[in-house]
Enzyme design. Sequence first.
Site, PDB file in Angstrom:
ATOM      1  N   CYS A   1      -9.529  14.127  30.382  1.00  0.00           N
ATOM      2  CA  CYS A   1      -9.430  15.628  30.567  1.00  0.00           C
ATOM      3  C   CYS A   1      -8.307  16.224  29.988  1.00  0.00           C
ATOM      4  O   CYS A   1      -7.582  15.790  29.286  1.00  0.00           O
ATOM      5  CB  CYS A   1      -9.389  15.594  32.070  1.00  0.00           C
ATOM      6  SG  CYS A   1     -10.551  14.764  33.058  1.00  0.00           S
TER       7      CYS A   1
ATOM      8  N   ARG B   1     -11.959  17.854  23.235  1.00  0.00           N
ATOM      9  CA  ARG B   1     -11.613  16.933  24.042  1.00  0.00           C
ATOM     10  C   ARG B   1     -12.892  16.493  24.999  1.00  0.00           C
ATOM     11  O   ARG B   1     -13.366  15.500  25.592  1.00  0.00           O
ATOM     12  CB  ARG B   1     -10.481  16.755  25.208  1.00  0.00           C
ATOM     13  CG  ARG B   1      -9.065  16.603  24.640  1.00  0.00           C
ATOM     14  CD  ARG B   1      -7.962  17.091  25.444  1.00  0.00           C
ATOM     15  NE  ARG B   1      -7.791  16.164  26.257  1.00  0.00           N
ATOM     16  CZ  ARG B   1      -6.871  15.206  26.189  1.00  0.00           C
ATOM     17  NH1 ARG B   1      -6.027  15.064  25.086  1.00  0.00           N
ATOM     18  NH2 ARG B   1      -6.536  14.133  27.208  1.00  0.00           N
TER      19      ARG B   1
ATOM     20  N   TRP C   1     -13.484  15.627  32.095  1.00  0.00           N
ATOM     21  CA  TRP C   1     -14.346  14.819  31.372  1.00  0.00           C
ATOM     22  C   TRP C   1     -14.339  13.631  32.331  1.00  0.00           C
ATOM     23  O   TRP C   1     -13.618  12.771  32.633  1.00  0.00           O
ATOM     24  CB  TRP C   1     -13.884  14.187  30.192  1.00  0.00           C
ATOM     25  CG  TRP C   1     -14.875  14.016  29.191  1.00  0.00           C
ATOM     26  CD1 TRP C   1     -15.828  14.737  28.592  1.00  0.00           C
ATOM     27  CD2 TRP C   1     -15.335  12.578  28.791  1.00  0.00           C
ATOM     28  NE1 TRP C   1     -16.608  14.090  27.867  1.00  0.00           N
ATOM     29  CE2 TRP C   1     -16.206  12.785  27.897  1.00  0.00           C
ATOM     30  CE3 TRP C   1     -14.745  11.228  29.023  1.00  0.00           C
ATOM     31  CZ2 TRP C   1     -17.008  11.473  27.619  1.00  0.00           C
ATOM     32  CZ3 TRP C   1     -15.033  10.364  28.464  1.00  0.00           C
ATOM     33  CH2 TRP C   1     -16.455  10.500  27.662  1.00  0.00           C
TER      34      TRP C   1
ATOM     35  N   ASN D   1      -5.043  14.547  34.690  1.00  0.00           N
ATOM     36  CA  ASN D   1      -5.710  13.554  33.669  1.00  0.00           C
ATOM     37  C   ASN D   1      -5.454  12.261  33.656  1.00  0.00           C
ATOM     38  O   ASN D   1      -4.143  12.075  33.685  1.00  0.00           O
ATOM     39  CB  ASN D   1      -5.337  14.139  32.023  1.00  0.00           C
ATOM     40  CG  ASN D   1      -6.079  13.442  31.033  1.00  0.00           C
ATOM     41  OD1 ASN D   1      -7.093  12.726  31.456  1.00  0.00           O
ATOM     42  ND2 ASN D   1      -5.266  13.244  30.134  1.00  0.00           N
ATOM     43  N   GLY D   2      -6.109  11.231  34.182  1.00  0.00           N
ATOM     44  CA  GLY D   2      -5.720   9.950  34.331  1.00  0.00           C
ATOM     45  C   GLY D   2      -6.778   9.470  35.344  1.00  0.00           C
ATOM     46  O   GLY D   2      -7.721   9.898  35.724  1.00  0.00           O
TER      47      GLY D   2
ATOM     48  N   GLU E   1     -21.255  -6.034  13.246  1.00  0.00           N
ATOM     49  CA  GLU E   1     -20.476  -4.615  13.665  1.00  0.00           C
ATOM     50  C   GLU E   1     -19.894  -4.320  12.485  1.00  0.00           C
ATOM     51  O   GLU E   1     -19.972  -3.003  12.013  1.00  0.00           O
ATOM     52  CB  GLU E   1     -19.571  -4.620  14.735  1.00  0.00           C
ATOM     53  CG  GLU E   1     -18.985  -3.371  15.177  1.00  0.00           C
ATOM     54  CD  GLU E   1     -19.909  -2.154  15.357  1.00  0.00           C
ATOM     55  OE1 GLU E   1     -20.878  -2.267  15.585  1.00  0.00           O
ATOM     56  OE2 GLU E   1     -19.056  -1.006  15.402  1.00  0.00           O
TER      57      GLU E   1
ATOM     58  N   LYS F   1     -20.600  -0.608  10.366  1.00  0.00           N
ATOM     59  CA  LYS F   1     -19.380   0.281  10.329  1.00  0.00           C
ATOM     60  C   LYS F   1     -19.239   0.636   8.766  1.00  0.00           C
ATOM     61  O   LYS F   1     -19.371   1.543   8.451  1.00  0.00           O
ATOM     62  CB  LYS F   1     -17.972  -0.210  10.456  1.00  0.00           C
ATOM     63  CG  LYS F   1     -18.151  -0.341  12.065  1.00  0.00           C
ATOM     64  CD  LYS F   1     -17.627   1.047  12.684  1.00  0.00           C
ATOM     65  CE  LYS F   1     -18.580   1.626  13.653  1.00  0.00           C
ATOM     66  NZ  LYS F   1     -19.640   1.227  14.306  1.00  0.00           N
TER      67      LYS F   1
ATOM     68  N   GLU G   1     -22.617   2.700   7.621  1.00  0.00           N
ATOM     69  CA  GLU G   1     -23.108   4.033   8.156  1.00  0.00           C
ATOM     70  C   GLU G   1     -21.906   5.057   7.673  1.00  0.00           C
ATOM     71  O   GLU G   1     -22.301   6.267   7.776  1.00  0.00           O
ATOM     72  CB  GLU G   1     -23.131   3.998   9.744  1.00  0.00           C
ATOM     73  CG  GLU G   1     -21.709   3.617  10.266  1.00  0.00           C
ATOM     74  CD  GLU G   1     -22.003   3.789  12.218  1.00  0.00           C
ATOM     75  OE1 GLU G   1     -22.708   4.768  12.476  1.00  0.00           O
ATOM     76  OE2 GLU G   1     -21.471   3.009  12.497  1.00  0.00           O
TER      77      GLU G   1
ATOM     78  N   HIS H   1     -29.998 -20.394   3.452  1.00  0.00           N
ATOM     79  CA  HIS H   1     -31.885 -20.339   3.756  1.00  0.00           C
ATOM     80  C   HIS H   1     -32.083 -19.055   2.941  1.00  0.00           C
ATOM     81  O   HIS H   1     -33.265 -18.222   3.285  1.00  0.00           O
ATOM     82  CB  HIS H   1     -31.982 -19.887   5.341  1.00  0.00           C
ATOM     83  CG  HIS H   1     -31.693 -21.243   5.939  1.00  0.00           C
ATOM     84  ND1 HIS H   1     -32.432 -22.716   5.861  1.00  0.00           N
ATOM     85  CD2 HIS H   1     -30.481 -21.831   6.838  1.00  0.00           C
ATOM     86  CE1 HIS H   1     -31.822 -23.527   6.494  1.00  0.00           C
ATOM     87  NE2 HIS H   1     -30.735 -22.985   6.880  1.00  0.00           N
TER      88      HIS H   1
ATOM     89  N   LYS I   1     -24.576  11.367  16.782  1.00  0.00           N
ATOM     90  CA  LYS I   1     -23.564  10.843  17.663  1.00  0.00           C
ATOM     91  C   LYS I   1     -24.631  10.016  18.715  1.00  0.00           C
ATOM     92  O   LYS I   1     -24.228   9.197  19.305  1.00  0.00           O
ATOM     93  CB  LYS I   1     -22.513  11.677  18.170  1.00  0.00           C
ATOM     94  CG  LYS I   1     -21.417  10.746  19.169  1.00  0.00           C
ATOM     95  CD  LYS I   1     -20.946   9.683  18.380  1.00  0.00           C
ATOM     96  CE  LYS I   1     -19.810   9.005  19.195  1.00  0.00           C
ATOM     97  NZ  LYS I   1     -19.298   7.754  18.549  1.00  0.00           N
TER      98      LYS I   1
HETATM   99  C1  AGP Z   1     -22.631   3.018  15.804  1.00  0.00           C
HETATM  100  O1  AGP Z   1     -21.359   3.534  14.985  1.00  0.00           O
HETATM  101  C2  AGP Z   1     -23.747   4.196  15.754  1.00  0.00           C
HETATM  102  N1  AGP Z   1     -23.226   5.509  15.994  1.00  0.00           N
HETATM  103  C3  AGP Z   1     -24.857   3.931  16.419  1.00  0.00           C
HETATM  104  O2  AGP Z   1     -25.276   2.833  15.968  1.00  0.00           O
HETATM  105  C4  AGP Z   1     -24.853   3.906  17.877  1.00  0.00           C
HETATM  106  O3  AGP Z   1     -24.172   2.727  18.383  1.00  0.00           O
HETATM  107  C5  AGP Z   1     -26.241   3.664  18.391  1.00  0.00           C
HETATM  108  O4  AGP Z   1     -26.996   4.802  18.157  1.00  0.00           O
HETATM  109  C6  AGP Z   1     -26.294   3.633  20.070  1.00  0.00           C
HETATM  110  O5  AGP Z   1     -25.653   4.525  20.765  1.00  0.00           O
HETATM  111  P1  AGP Z   1     -25.251   4.617  22.455  1.00  0.00           P
HETATM  112  O6  AGP Z   1     -24.304   3.497  22.378  1.00  0.00           O
HETATM  113  O7  AGP Z   1     -24.637   5.953  22.670  1.00  0.00           O
HETATM  114  O8  AGP Z   1     -26.651   4.365  23.073  1.00  0.00           O
END
Ligand code: AGP
Length: 608
Positions: free
Chosen positions: A2, A27, A74, A100-101, A481, A485, A488, A504, A603
């Site tokens: 928050c 935030r 938040w 906030n906390g 992962e 990263k 993307e 393989h 996002k």
């Molecule tokens: C990950 O860096 C991406 N932003 C994307 O793969 C994300 O993890 C995926 O869309 C799932 O999102 P969520 O965790 O909000 O469901």
Amino acid sequence: MCGIVGYVGRDRAADVLLSGLASLEYRGYDSAGLAIICDDHVDVTRAVGKLVNLRTVVEAAPPDGTTGIGHTRWATHGPPTEDNAHPHKDCSGDLALVHNGIIENFVELREELVGAGHDVLSDTDTEIVAHLIEASYEGDLTAAVRAAIERLDGSYALAVVHRAHPGTIVAARKDSPLIVGVGDGEMLVASDIPAVLKRTRDVMVIEDEEIVTVTASGADLTGLDGEPRPDRRMRVDWDVDAAEKGGYETFMLKEIHEQPAAIQNTLRGRMTSDGTIQLSELDMSPEEVAAVRRVLIVACGTSYHAGLVAKRLIEGWARIPVEVDVSSEFRYRDPILDEDTLVVAISQSGETTDTLAGVREARARGARVIAISNVVGSSITREADGVVYTHAGLEIGVAATKTFTAQIATTYVLALHLAQAKGTMSRDEVARVWAELEKVPSMVQRILDDADSIAECAAQYTARHSSLFLGRGIGVPVAMEGALKLKEISYIHAEAHPAGEMKHGPIALITDHVPVVFVATQGRTYEKVVSNIQEVRAREGEVIAVASEGDEEIAKHADHVLTVPLTSEELSPIPAVVPLQLLAYHIATLRGCNVDQPRNLAKSVTVE
Ligand code: AGP
């Protein structure tokens, strides 16, 4: 995460506070409010939703007071409603407080205060603090705040006003940020520097377990022991945009650096004093947890990778079979579910359409569904039977970083909880794992503090077009992962495979221009990973290895070694992924990519 602000000076507090709250908008929040000391009362205005909703209400009849506090919520406890919005008042209505906390012991404090006759109106941990101060108040507001925070377990940045003390704000902090803005005939308190920059560039950072009493003429800073603390005033030359990023170049870099706190806040309060894991939000009795025969995890992207880590933990510790599905496949594959199946939906946003559809599909087939999410009140959390929240704070960068490691921290809690219920781990075994788990935030901090070599390594790979990420066991989702990263945010093609799969097919891709990143931390298959590295080197391949501190062997085989603190195999994913986040970040930044808003990505994916 928050935001709090406070103002005392000559101008109308409502105007200054609304402006300060607007600066904290990055935030993120779901409700907001103000408390202004007027002649004979404390005027509190609160509104759900965006700040504009609060502004509309306040500006319709702006209170004239020149002392006040404000808050953007938040949500971490209790859904985003007006009753749960801050500021919160005590029974008398003379005192108002913003926070906030996370107060860990608020349930027992609430029972004590209700038992003493206090009338608690909201679901929040914050309101309890207002009543606690009221219970200690005998005319000295600072003393009452001091007495109250002595009782608190958890994290807080508080600001308090009282009708009997016009012109005064008392603020205090522990584990949540708090600063004082030093103006000319006016003073401010806030969570972050952005909230005060329009009024002053002279700030004081308040340290943990300090209390500051602020009036228009100055600030009196003391420790919990009441002893004066030095005036740590400093001049800030940041612009507002830089300040919102906490001085980091991008939100993504800021969020990578917020991971120690995100993990710590997510683990906070999960281990009780008698050695049992606390997961009451599952809303499952010990018998119901023990009756779980199978777990099925549904998620997308980074959250799917967290699910793959969870599979290994739950199967290893609780000895329950675990399947992990990408949500877009799960929802259409006519899954076989029954009442003994626990479905776990992992989604940081809680809004991913495919995962939400998976939740509905699972519930329609009679399975119990729990969600792991970072956003209180999001769609998936509202439709699940139980919710375990990560406490990573709002994540703005499209690439998930702190929410990923917070998700993994949560899956440790879930796996240990299942193992305790099933009796597959003794209390001592759980305690040993927990003791190691509590070191993980400081392990991550050590990696972040010594990250120059990662940036140097990245600089050599900005012109590549393709890369491989390989690992074995619990290192496979870490490799996945790392590949996600890189692709993307830098747009370099990156694919991940179990290292044993190389022969393989993927080994055909090895050239001296395709870097191969290995997750080579200590574990049962470490020697196998070293063999795979040698296979790559035998074909002129370049190797970047994430390896454990003290590993003298790996440097003989890898072109670059990204060292992480040594820990158990099960706990290695969080330290191991951090160098891969930074490697992707620096490569993308050097390529001039917009790491906070990569092309074609959102996002939260709220479409099929
Ligand atoms: C990950 O860096 C991406 N932003 C994307 O793969 C994300 O993890 C995926 O869309 C799932 O999102 P969520 O965790 O909000 O469901």
